[in-house]
Scaffold this motif. Structure first.
Motif, short mmCIF file in Angstrom:
data_model
loop_
_atom_site.label_atom_id
_atom_site.label_comp_id
_atom_site.label_asym_id
_atom_site.label_seq_id
_atom_site.Cartn_x
_atom_site.Cartn_y
_atom_site.Cartn_z
N PHE A 271 0.82 -1.20 0.00
CA PHE A 271 0.00 0.00 0.00
C PHE A 271 0.86 1.26 0.00
N VAL B 229 0.48 5.02 1.28
CA VAL B 229 -0.37 5.75 2.21
C VAL B 229 0.11 7.19 2.31
N SER C 29 -0.66 10.49 4.38
CA SER C 29 -1.36 10.83 5.61
C SER C 29 -0.94 12.19 6.12
N GLY D 147 -0.34 -3.49 4.99
CA GLY D 147 -1.69 -3.17 5.42
C GLY D 147 -2.01 -3.91 6.71
N VAL E 10 -6.13 -1.23 5.05
CA VAL E 10 -5.13 -0.70 5.97
C VAL E 10 -5.73 -0.40 7.33
N LEU F 130 -3.70 3.63 11.48
CA LEU F 130 -2.24 3.73 11.44
C LEU F 130 -1.73 3.85 12.88
N THR G 196 -0.64 -2.77 9.97
CA THR G 196 -1.42 -1.68 10.54
C THR G 196 -2.51 -2.23 11.46
N ALA H 224 -6.10 10.22 5.75
CA ALA H 224 -5.19 9.45 4.89
C ALA H 224 -5.88 9.03 3.61
N VAL I 59 -5.27 6.07 0.71
CA VAL I 59 -4.57 4.80 0.55
C VAL I 59 -4.88 4.22 -0.82
#
Length: 385
Positions: free
Chosen positions: A53, A55, A57, A71, A152, A155, A165, A376, A378
């Motif tokens: 992934f 990400v 954020s 993830g 995901v 976090l 995650t 976020a 993703v």
């Protein structure tokens, strides 16, 4: 949050743009396992998944980040060996899983490997007995949601989340975890089945504790067809005792809980609801995190709706994890615990590009009274075999 990557309007626009891009991929069906040539009546196979992934954020009071990472599920490979059926009518099999993670920033090339599954299974008309390391029982059906389980989710380590995650741990369910155990799984009886397990106890690490007995977990599931869909209901319980040594004094407390939930599919629409109530586990949704969780009451819940068209699935999911305040008890060495509330909203889209490759998009908004809020975007892939 004024410094978010996107405003609330852009949040929705980005989600539907991602849905459109994924819809351009070629539709296909899912796959499962690779059989290996084996002499005699033995069966050997491997299976696994490789999720990756990207990400982006934006964390309040912290940093903006763009990371390539794992993830909710780490990369894994599973080995299965099934012996010939015995004269007594049961089958013995062995199962072993190796997992590795895409690390967060600053934890590169660590060579981190772990084994989440290593067990022997005896199966027959009586059901299945599992002995060894395996997934837990309590909340295990709740963890099967489409949004976080395939993607995901939370976090947990902030912008530089290392390892897997959090999914909806702490914003929807208690993590079942992988522990050594002995478990019995019943056969389906008209759609009704159950599991019960004796599991190695979790121990808080911030005190000297004793756990003289295993954790007991149980769950009942019911599945049925509904004409143009299906219905699944579940309920589970768990209990574990902990004795804490404070100087020459000892006090004990119980971690325990109950959960109820269900999932219904009607034509192309799906709806999942889950509620969990615990004592001795806080809003983080983790077993035995601290002795200061003793007597703390926690709740986890989420609602998820999804729609399937062709090889595409789109959905929205909202959930919370919370705990009630408790006064300090100095005679037991406990500090006061305040109210905590964690909230996670997710919009998600999945597309089965090929039988082995799934494309995943996810938008998140996380808010908490004890951790940095963040948003976020993703985008990722998962290769299954």
């Amino acid at each position: 949050m004024n410094n978010n990557i996107f405003t609330k309007n852009k949040f929705a626009l980005c989600f539907f743009a991602t849905s459109g891009l994924l819809g351009l991929a070629i539709p296909a069906t899912a796959t499962a396992g690779v059989n290996l040539a084996t002499p005699g009546d033995w069966e050997t196979s491997i299976s696994g998944s490789l999720p990756v992934f990207m990400v982006a954020s934006d964390h309040d009071n912290s940093e903006k980040a763009l990371r390539v990472q794992s993830g909710f599920n780490p990369a894994n490979i599973n080995f299965h060996v099934v012996a010939p059926k015995s004269d007594a009518g049961f089958t013995v099999s062995g199962h072993f899983q190796i997992d590795t993670h895409l690390q967060g920033s600053g934890v590169q090339d660590s060579g981190l490997f772990e084994s989440r599954v290593a067990n022997i299974q005896l199966s027959g008309d009586f059901g299945t007995i599992v002995a060894g390391k395996d997934f837990g029982v309590f909340n295990s059906s709740a963890i099967g949601d489409l949004g976080s389980q395939r993607g995901v989710g939370w976090l947990g380590g902030g912008a530089d989340t290392a390892n897997a995650t959090g999914g909806r741990i702490g914003t929807g369910y208690v993590y079942a975890n992988f522990n050594p155990q002995v478990k019995y799984i019943s056969p389906s009886m008209g759609g009704l089945s159950f599991k019960v397990a004796l599991i190695n106890p979790e121990e808080p690490q911030d005190a000297s504790v004793e756990t003289g007995s295993p954790r007991i977990e149980g769950q009942v599931n019911y599945k049925m067809g509904t004409g143009n869909g299906s219905l699944e209901l579940w309920s589970g319980v768990f209990q574990q005792s902990v004795d804490v040594m404070v100087g020459e004094d000892t006090f004990g407390y119980n971690m325990q809980g109950i959960d109820v939930g269900g999932h219904i599919d009607i034509a192309s629409f799906g709806l999942t609801v889950s509620y969990t109530d615990t004592t001795g586990i806080g809003a983080d949704g983790l077993y035995g995190g601290s002795i200061h969780d003793a007597d703390v009451d926690g709740t986890q819940w989420y609602v998820e709706a999804d729609y399937v068209f062709g090889k595409n699935t789109v959905g929205v999911s909202y959930g919370e994890g919370s705990q009630d305040a408790r006064a300090a008890d100095s005679t037991k060495g406990l500090v006061a615990v305040g109210d905590v509330d964690n909230q996670l909203t997710m919009l998600f889209v999945n597309h089965q590009m090929t039988p082995q490759l799934r494309l995943i998009g996810e938008l998140q908004d996380y808010q908490s009274t004890v951790q940095n809020d963040y948003t976020a975007i993703v985008v990722g892939f998962q290769f299954d075999f």
